[in-house]
Design an enzyme around this catalytic site. Sequence first.
Site, PDB file in Angstrom:
ATOM      1  N   ASP A   1      34.000  58.633  -4.621  1.00 25.80           N
ATOM      2  CA  ASP A   1      33.877  59.219  -3.296  1.00 25.80           C
ATOM      3  C   ASP A   1      35.263  59.574  -2.779  1.00 25.80           C
ATOM      4  O   ASP A   1      36.158  58.720  -2.784  1.00 25.80           O
ATOM      5  CB  ASP A   1      33.205  58.210  -2.353  1.00 25.80           C
ATOM      6  CG  ASP A   1      32.983  58.755  -0.953  1.00 25.80           C
ATOM      7  OD1 ASP A   1      33.293  59.933  -0.694  1.00 25.80           O
ATOM      8  OD2 ASP A   1      32.491  57.997  -0.102  1.00 25.80           O
TER       9      ASP A   1
ATOM     10  N   HIS B   1      29.095  59.518  -2.965  1.00 25.73           N
ATOM     11  CA  HIS B   1      28.903  59.572  -1.521  1.00 25.73           C
ATOM     12  C   HIS B   1      27.450  59.961  -1.193  1.00 25.73           C
ATOM     13  O   HIS B   1      26.928  60.937  -1.718  1.00 25.73           O
ATOM     14  CB  HIS B   1      29.851  60.619  -0.919  1.00 25.73           C
ATOM     15  CG  HIS B   1      29.886  60.634   0.568  1.00 25.73           C
ATOM     16  ND1 HIS B   1      30.810  59.915   1.299  1.00 25.73           N
ATOM     17  CD2 HIS B   1      29.121  61.280   1.481  1.00 25.73           C
ATOM     18  CE1 HIS B   1      30.605  60.118   2.592  1.00 25.73           C
ATOM     19  NE2 HIS B   1      29.594  60.944   2.721  1.00 25.73           N
TER      20      HIS B   1
ATOM     21  N   SER C   1      28.636  57.636   6.440  1.00 30.54           N
ATOM     22  CA  SER C   1      29.510  58.797   6.440  1.00 30.54           C
ATOM     23  C   SER C   1      30.052  59.058   7.853  1.00 30.54           C
ATOM     24  O   SER C   1      30.709  58.194   8.428  1.00 30.54           O
ATOM     25  CB  SER C   1      28.770  60.001   5.856  1.00 30.54           C
ATOM     26  OG  SER C   1      29.667  61.044   5.552  1.00 30.54           O
TER      27      SER C   1
END
Length: 328
Positions: free
Chosen positions: A266, A296, A171
């Site tokens: 995502d 995610h 991320s």
Amino acid sequence: MSDAHPPRAATDPLTPRARELADAMSAGFPDPALGPVDPAAVREASRAGAGSGPARRLPRVTDRSVPGPAGAPEVPVRIYEPLASPGAAPPVVVFFHGGGWVLCGLDTHDGLCRELAAATGAVVVSVDYRLAPEHRFPSAAEDAYAAASWVAAHAARLGWDPGRLAVAGDSSGGNLAAAVTLMARDRGGPAIAAHLLAYPVLDHRMATESYRTYATGFFHTTAHMRWYWEQYLGRDGDGAHPYASPALACDLAGLPPAVLVLPECDPLRDDALTYVRRLEAAGAAPRVRVWPGTFHGFLGLGGLLPEADQALAQAAYDLRAALGLPDA
């Protein structure tokens, strides 16, 4: 990647198990779409939701600090050393945790780093960079670069292979890993041999179809991502700077091999696929896997979600290949 996936409901792109976990993780997590969010509340929710399963045992795990950027505090790191192969210096992976540059740290990603070290056979150095909004861009990126530079400078003395230094992150940590590869290229070092990006944040504009298709209902929302960018950049931050939005760099030539782990569901997915296409156009051959029915953050769900275990094993295999290492 395995072709076998659990059946999905006709109206839900997530697997049943992924849906169960996404909903559980979303429960109680602050939603910026519903009103103002205090960073302290998000951090508390993150700590409460951190995995609590038994940690993989490694021969040695140590905490220390390394020099930060000029004029900045030292940067805490945690070093994970797997079982060494006789007569071979292990590769080293400098890892940057996710959390929107606002939350998480060494403890929230301890389990993932242990598994990454065991799966790759690499020493993993996890970096506790400064967090926003207290420290806005480029503080986290500069901390990340300083830590990678320290590892490169000291790898040989520590018995690690300086010629097989990778950076990695999930991320916002994937954002930092991508930024460090650009910084290393632009600043003449250190030499980065590969970068592993799990569902990375790459473009502040949030303008792709996946940001609309998966805006809500899949744990990490478009509203979350907008809020994280606001904390990281502040009112006057330059989101278009390539060290903030690596996918907007004018030139991606000269970057090391890339391995990308992407969930199907995502908001960030399409930005990562654009980055892959640009790497290919620049002459690279990135290894990318899109995992159907996942969301995610799924890589941190090892032991709870089969695809997480499969994706980590595949990412470790791809990273070792990118580093020119034999199969583990």
